[in-house]
Scaffold this active site. Sequence first.
Site: not given
Length: 215
Positions: A136, A155
Amino acid sequence: MNKEKNEKILKIYKTIKPEIKKAIKGYKEAWNKSEKEIFAEIAFCILTPQSKAKNAWSAITTLVENNLLYTGNATEIVHYLNIVRFKNNKAKYLIELRNLMTRGEKLQPKKILSEINDTFEKRKWILKNIKGMGLKEASHVLRNLGFGENIAILDRHILRNLNELNVIDSIPKTITEKKYYEIEEKMRNYSKFCKINMDELDLVLWYKEAGEVFK
């Protein structure tokens, strides 16, 4: 596909398209900034895990203003990280990042990342070499430097919306590397379906949850 949710996404995109285009332009321009500024963008993403993005950027800004991001030790840096979680570890990671991105006693993150042509290979390198970053965060770095056309920043905001859209069946409690790539591919397919580029789609979904476009 949840048609109602999809229509809402398209409506948001149409409403904030100028703001999104401006943000994407800013990301692409970031790659042409100084080595120190590019380093700050990477450092920002080290501070974001389990912390608010605005707090992370505020901390980076303060460190830059005090010249500690480029010269401070972990003990000095940690005093400015009270607004992010895991400040002690992150202070150490920033020092390690600085060492990693230094060649010939100069910060050269752009030069180092430029040696890898492919965006996906850049991400693999970041994942392997930069402590404190998962997929991420590695994706976030690349998006903020203008390489977000084909990657996802998965996320909680993005995952929640992908689930609501029925792009994914459920929100996984933990995301393995394999699962990340699977969800990213599903988001990529949805991006093609709704005709919104991946980097733009990320901002649309973030806006839907947070009510603003931010780093």
